[in-house]
Design a protein around this motif. Structure first.
Motif, short mmCIF file in Angstrom:
data_model
loop_
_atom_site.label_atom_id
_atom_site.label_comp_id
_atom_site.label_asym_id
_atom_site.label_seq_id
_atom_site.Cartn_x
_atom_site.Cartn_y
_atom_site.Cartn_z
N GLU A 28 0.83 -1.20 0.00
CA GLU A 28 0.00 0.00 0.00
C GLU A 28 0.87 1.25 0.00
O GLU A 28 1.88 1.31 0.67
N PHE A 29 0.41 2.26 -0.73
CA PHE A 29 1.01 3.58 -0.68
C PHE A 29 -0.05 4.59 -0.30
O PHE A 29 -1.09 4.70 -0.96
N LYS A 30 0.21 5.30 0.80
CA LYS A 30 -0.71 6.33 1.26
C LYS A 30 0.10 7.57 1.57
O LYS A 30 1.30 7.62 1.32
N GLY A 31 -0.53 8.57 2.11
CA GLY A 31 0.20 9.80 2.34
C GLY A 31 -0.24 10.50 3.60
O GLY A 31 -0.64 9.86 4.56
N GLY A 32 -0.26 11.81 3.46
CA GLY A 32 -0.13 12.67 2.30
C GLY A 32 -0.82 12.15 1.05
O GLY A 32 -1.63 11.25 1.08
N LYS B 28 -0.63 -7.29 -5.09
CA LYS B 28 -1.75 -6.37 -5.19
C LYS B 28 -1.27 -5.03 -4.64
O LYS B 28 -0.83 -4.94 -3.49
N LEU B 29 -1.33 -4.01 -5.46
CA LEU B 29 -0.85 -2.70 -5.07
C LEU B 29 -2.03 -1.78 -4.76
O LEU B 29 -2.87 -1.53 -5.62
N TYR B 30 -2.10 -1.32 -3.52
CA TYR B 30 -3.16 -0.42 -3.08
C TYR B 30 -2.63 1.01 -3.03
O TYR B 30 -1.58 1.26 -2.44
N VAL B 31 -3.35 1.93 -3.62
CA VAL B 31 -2.99 3.34 -3.52
C VAL B 31 -4.24 4.12 -3.12
O VAL B 31 -5.28 4.01 -3.77
N VAL B 32 -4.13 4.89 -2.04
CA VAL B 32 -5.23 5.77 -1.62
C VAL B 32 -4.84 7.19 -2.04
O VAL B 32 -3.83 7.73 -1.57
N THR B 33 -5.61 7.77 -2.93
CA THR B 33 -5.25 9.04 -3.54
C THR B 33 -6.41 10.02 -3.51
O THR B 33 -7.57 9.62 -3.43
N ASN B 34 -6.06 11.31 -3.59
CA ASN B 34 -7.13 12.31 -3.70
C ASN B 34 -7.49 12.58 -5.16
O ASN B 34 -8.37 13.39 -5.45
N GLY B 35 -6.78 11.93 -6.08
CA GLY B 35 -7.14 12.02 -7.49
C GLY B 35 -6.70 13.29 -8.20
O GLY B 35 -7.07 13.52 -9.35
N THR B 36 -5.86 14.10 -7.55
CA THR B 36 -5.50 15.40 -8.13
C THR B 36 -4.23 15.37 -8.96
O THR B 36 -3.94 16.34 -9.67
N VAL B 37 -3.43 14.29 -8.87
CA VAL B 37 -2.10 14.27 -9.48
C VAL B 37 -2.08 13.40 -10.73
O VAL B 37 -2.51 12.24 -10.71
#
Length: 402
Positions: free
Chosen positions: A189-193, A217-226
């Motif tokens: 998983e990649f999260k942030g920020g 399985k690669l999980y990414v939680v994003t705000n969708g802005t980039v």
């Protein structure tokens, strides 16, 4: 003791043996719902030394004795409210993997870690209402002004995070050490920020891994802005599956009130991710006092995108801290009004995600208004600082606050 001998026990959690969370400042926890950290990567020569320090050993012993560790209360609170938590998520995944003969002891080799949650940085381009500076470098901009307000003077630092950590304390050496110590990862998983502000680090870490990307399985939680670079798109496409999770807390004025940008600004990046053959798209809604009327609107907006991959839409989070953003702070009458909109949705979509009926039940629970005063103070202060008004976003909530 083997995993198969304890996995069905009511208080069992597999996280301290198979999972780890790395925060931007180098702190390590067994899972993201755990209260507290067990040390910093920078303080140890090797990650394996940290992973088997006294705190980790104590946690594993507590679980093996059938008890609930004091750091696990946040996870259990989520289970009561929305019938979901990281503990349940990990158990569900592990039950599908051939791990039942794994020996569980107080000392655990890092090669057993098959699920790694990387928070590479707190660098973020948004400052969402329910977030704080430890998870958003942008949020830190408002701290000086917030400190001068009534809520800033009244509330304690560990609930409104006044101290902004640096954007990241993780170096490429830390990244390489982690990649070399973990086993054959199944989930990453990649999260942030906002993780995609760190595409170079993401690509670097994935390249360091010694396991086959086709098994991950690669999980990414994003705000969708980039916007994703061609290199990132190529890297993501090599994984077994990309779980692309976008946080959307409302539509129209409510989305802008919570996140500070127009909802339309994230559409193009969502559709770029939708072009990947291995992508699974999910929309995560975090419930808080402000957006209790929003779920049906969010659902309709997502369906109108007509994505190639049919997305999953659910309530993944429920604000518990700070307490005054918990929906149960609101008067019962407005929560019952929101329940009506949720019930109409359930009738219209009888096969909806289980988190929706659970949210319906939660809105009807007894509560105390002891935090209502803090909610009013916080909302007024933030509205003034950010030049917004809850009345414009949701007057049904605003009438109790302004």
């Amino acid at each position: 003791m083997k995993l198969k001998d304890i996995i069905n026990e009511p208080n069992f959690c597999a996280a301290p043996w198979f999972h780890a969370v790395i925060n931007p400042w180098g702190s390590v926890r067994p899972c993201n719902d755990f209260h507290g950290a067990f040390g910093k990567i920078q303080s140890y020569k090797k990650f394996s030394d940290l992973y088997n320090n006294d705190k980790f050993v104590n946690l594993r012993n507590t679980i093996l004795e059938g008890k609930i560790h004091e750091g696990c209360v946040g996870c259990r609170e989520k289970e009561k409210r929305i019938a979901w938590s990281k503990r349940i998520s990990i158990l569900k995944q592990i039950s599908n993997w051939d791990l039942f003969d794994t020996e569980l002891t107080s000392i655990s080799p890092t090669k057993n870690i098959i699920w790694l949650d990387m928070r590479l940085s707190n660098k973020c381009n948004l400052k969402c209402r329910h977030c704080y500076s430890s998870l958003s470098s942008k949020w830190a901009e408002d701290i000086p002004a917030l400190k001068t307000t009534d809520i800033g003077k009244a509330y304690i630092n560990n609930t409104i995070e006044y101290q902004a950590c640096g954007e990241t304390h993780l170096t490429f050496d830390h990244i390489a050490d982690l990649a070399n110590n973990v086993g054959e990862l199944r989930c990453l998983e990649f999260k942030g920020g906002e993780p995609f502000l760190n595409q170079k680090l993401i690509n670097q870490f994935i390249n360091y891994l010694k396991c086959d990307l086709k098994n991950i399985k690669l999980y990414v939680v994003t705000n969708g802005t980039v916007k994703l670079s061609d290199l990132t798109l190529d890297t993501l496409s090599q994984c077994k599956q990309l779980i692309y999770q976008i946080s959307v807390e409302g539509t129209g004025n409510m989305f802008k009130y919570i996140r500070g940008i127009p909802l339309e600004s994230i559409i193009d990046n969502i559709k770029i991710a939708d072009t990947l053959d291995n992508v699974w798209i999910g929309f995560r809604i975090t419930q808080m006092v402000y957006n209790i009327f929003e779920f049906p609107k969010v659902y309709d907006w997502i369906r109108a995108l007509n994505l190639r991959h049919s997305p999953e839409i659910n309530i993944q989070n429920y604000v518990v801290k700070p307490d005054f953003l918990n929906p149960l702070v609101l008067p019962l009458e407005v929560r019952m009004e929101a329940r009506e909109t949720i019930m109409d949705f359930i009738k219209k979509h009888p096969g909806c995600d289980s988190s929706i009926p659970q949210f319906y039940k939660t809105l009807g629970k007894d509560s105390s208004d002891k935090n209502m005063k803090l909610l009013i103070m916080y909302t007024k202060a933030m509205d003034k600082i950010r030049g917004m008004s809850i009345n414009e976003a949701e007057p049904r909530i605003g009438r109790y606050i302004l």
